[in-house]
Design a protein around this motif. Structure first.
Motif, PDB file in Angstrom:
ATOM      1  N   ASP A  44       0.802  -1.228   0.000  1.00 44.92           N
ATOM      2  CA  ASP A  44       0.000   0.000   0.000  1.00 44.92           C
ATOM      3  C   ASP A  44       0.833   1.275   0.000  1.00 44.92           C
ATOM      4  OD1 ASP A  44      -2.397  -1.500   0.079  1.00 44.92           O
ATOM      5  OD2 ASP A  44      -2.246  -1.671   2.258  1.00 44.92           O
ATOM      6  N   THR A  45       1.920   1.288   0.742  1.00 44.58           N
ATOM      7  CA  THR A  45       2.755   2.492   0.822  1.00 44.58           C
ATOM      8  C   THR A  45       3.319   2.850  -0.544  1.00 44.58           C
ATOM      9  OG1 THR A  45       3.321   1.989   3.115  1.00 44.58           O
ATOM     10  CG2 THR A  45       4.758   3.523   1.945  1.00 44.58           C
ATOM     11  N   ALA A  46       3.899   1.866  -1.222  1.00 43.84           N
ATOM     12  CA  ALA A  46       4.457   2.132  -2.553  1.00 43.84           C
ATOM     13  C   ALA A  46       3.359   2.506  -3.537  1.00 43.84           C
ATOM     14  CB  ALA A  46       5.223   0.916  -3.054  1.00 43.84           C
ATOM     15  N   GLN A  47       2.211   1.859  -3.433  1.00 41.99           N
ATOM     16  CA  GLN A  47       1.129   2.142  -4.374  1.00 41.99           C
ATOM     17  C   GLN A  47       0.620   3.578  -4.256  1.00 41.99           C
ATOM     18  OE1 GLN A  47      -1.904  -0.940  -4.606  1.00 41.99           O
ATOM     19  NE2 GLN A  47      -0.341  -2.459  -4.096  1.00 41.99           N
ATOM     20  N   LYS A  48       0.726   4.176  -3.082  1.00 43.70           N
ATOM     21  CA  LYS A  48       0.345   5.594  -2.942  1.00 43.70           C
ATOM     22  C   LYS A  48       1.220   6.460  -3.849  1.00 43.70           C
ATOM     23  CE  LYS A  48      -1.444   5.148   1.701  1.00 43.70           C
ATOM     24  NZ  LYS A  48      -1.219   5.389   3.129  1.00 43.70           N
ATOM     25  N   LEU A  49       2.518   6.175  -3.891  1.00 42.49           N
ATOM     26  CA  LEU A  49       3.423   6.895  -4.788  1.00 42.49           C
ATOM     27  C   LEU A  49       3.093   6.564  -6.236  1.00 42.49           C
ATOM     28  CD1 LEU A  49       5.939   8.522  -5.619  1.00 42.49           C
ATOM     29  CD2 LEU A  49       7.279   6.423  -5.205  1.00 42.49           C
ATOM     30  N   TYR A  50       2.973   5.280  -6.549  1.00 49.42           N
ATOM     31  CA  TYR A  50       2.726   4.856  -7.921  1.00 49.42           C
ATOM     32  C   TYR A  50       1.441   5.474  -8.470  1.00 49.42           C
ATOM     33  CZ  TYR A  50       6.120   1.223  -6.612  1.00 49.42           C
ATOM     34  OH  TYR A  50       7.224   0.543  -6.173  1.00 49.42           O
ATOM     35  N   ASP A  51       0.413   5.557  -7.640  1.00 48.23           N
ATOM     36  CA  ASP A  51      -0.859   6.138  -8.082  1.00 48.23           C
ATOM     37  C   ASP A  51      -0.731   7.629  -8.408  1.00 48.23           C
ATOM     38  OD1 ASP A  51      -2.207   3.710  -7.882  1.00 48.23           O
ATOM     39  OD2 ASP A  51      -2.976   4.130  -5.870  1.00 48.23           O
ATOM     40  N   GLN A  52       0.280   8.287  -7.849  1.00 47.82           N
ATOM     41  CA  GLN A  52       0.507   9.708  -8.129  1.00 47.82           C
ATOM     42  C   GLN A  52       1.225   9.930  -9.451  1.00 47.82           C
ATOM     43  OE1 GLN A  52       2.578  11.555  -4.850  1.00 47.82           O
ATOM     44  NE2 GLN A  52       1.139  10.734  -3.356  1.00 47.82           N
ATOM     45  N   VAL A  53       2.031   8.954  -9.886  1.00 49.58           N
ATOM     46  CA  VAL A  53       2.884   9.172 -11.054  1.00 49.58           C
ATOM     47  C   VAL A  53       2.550   8.293 -12.252  1.00 49.58           C
ATOM     48  CG1 VAL A  53       4.804   9.966  -9.610  1.00 49.58           C
ATOM     49  CG2 VAL A  53       4.667   7.552 -10.271  1.00 49.58           C
ATOM     50  N   ALA A  54       1.631   7.338 -12.081  1.00 55.66           N
ATOM     51  CA  ALA A  54       1.359   6.390 -13.165  1.00 55.66           C
ATOM     52  C   ALA A  54      -0.101   5.960 -13.149  1.00 55.66           C
ATOM     53  CB  ALA A  54       2.265   5.170 -13.016  1.00 55.66           C
ATOM     54  N   ASN A  55      -0.500   5.315 -14.221  1.00 56.81           N
ATOM     55  CA  ASN A  55      -1.848   4.766 -14.322  1.00 56.81           C
ATOM     56  C   ASN A  55      -1.827   3.300 -13.943  1.00 56.81           C
ATOM     57  OD1 ASN A  55      -2.989   7.165 -15.419  1.00 56.81           O
ATOM     58  ND2 ASN A  55      -2.033   6.645 -17.364  1.00 56.81           N
ATOM     59  N   ARG A  56      -2.695   2.924 -13.027  1.00 55.51           N
ATOM     60  CA  ARG A  56      -2.830   1.526 -12.617  1.00 55.51           C
ATOM     61  C   ARG A  56      -3.510   0.767 -13.746  1.00 55.51           C
ATOM     62  NH1 ARG A  56      -3.867  -0.781  -6.967  1.00 55.51           N
ATOM     63  NH2 ARG A  56      -3.130   1.275  -6.393  1.00 55.51           N
ATOM     64  N   THR A  57      -2.966  -0.397 -14.092  1.00 58.00           N
ATOM     65  CA  THR A  57      -3.546  -1.183 -15.173  1.00 58.00           C
ATOM     66  C   THR A  57      -4.422  -2.305 -14.618  1.00 58.00           C
ATOM     67  OG1 THR A  57      -1.806  -2.850 -15.337  1.00 58.00           O
ATOM     68  CG2 THR A  57      -1.439  -0.772 -16.524  1.00 58.00           C
ATOM     69  N   GLN A  58      -5.060  -3.020 -15.523  1.00 57.32           N
ATOM     70  CA  GLN A  58      -5.913  -4.138 -15.144  1.00 57.32           C
ATOM     71  C   GLN A  58      -5.210  -5.488 -15.285  1.00 57.32           C
ATOM     72  OE1 GLN A  58      -8.980  -3.697 -13.765  1.00 57.32           O
ATOM     73  NE2 GLN A  58      -8.365  -1.557 -13.832  1.00 57.32           N
ATOM     74  N   TRP A  59      -3.915  -5.481 -15.569  1.00 56.87           N
ATOM     75  CA  TRP A  59      -3.179  -6.726 -15.791  1.00 56.87           C
ATOM     76  C   TRP A  59      -2.965  -7.490 -14.495  1.00 56.87           C
ATOM     77  CZ3 TRP A  59      -2.599  -8.646 -20.461  1.00 56.87           C
ATOM     78  CH2 TRP A  59      -2.707  -7.780 -21.539  1.00 56.87           C
TER      79      TRP A  59
END
Length: 76
Positions: A44-59
Motif C-alpha cells: 500500500d505504501t508504494a502504491q500511494k506513490l505509484y498512483d501519483q505518477v502512473a496509471n494503474r492497469t488491469q493486468w
C-alpha cells in the motif's frame, strides 16, 4: 521493470520517486512508449506513490515455479 526496491532506511525520503523519474527519463531518451512495473498487491505504501505518477492497469501477473511445476509438454 520487474520491481522497484528502496532499502528500508531510505524510504520516505523521495528515493522511489527519483528512481521512477530516472526510469522515465531513460525510457524517453531511448524513444520507448511506456514504462511498466509490478508490485505486491498489499504494498500500500508504494502504491500511494505509484498512483501519483502512473496509471494503474488491469493486468494480473502469473508465474510458474519451475522447481516444482508439473511439465505439460505435448499437452494442449
Amino acid at each position: 521493470m520487474d520491481d522497484l526496491f528502496v532499502i528500508e532506511e531510505e524510504r520516505g525520503k523521495g528515493v522511489g520517486g527519483a528512481l521512477l523519474q530516472q526510469a522515465r527519463s531513460l525510457a524517453e531518451e531511448r524513444g520507448l512508449g511506456v514504462v511498466q512495473w509490478i508490485t505486491a498487491h498489499d504494498n500500500d505504501t508504494a502504491q500511494k506513490l505509484y498512483d501519483q505518477v502512473a496509471n494503474r492497469t488491469q493486468w494480473v501477473t502469473y508465474e510458474i515455479e519451475l522447481a516444482t511445476a508439473p511439465t505439460t509438454a505435448g499437452r494442449a
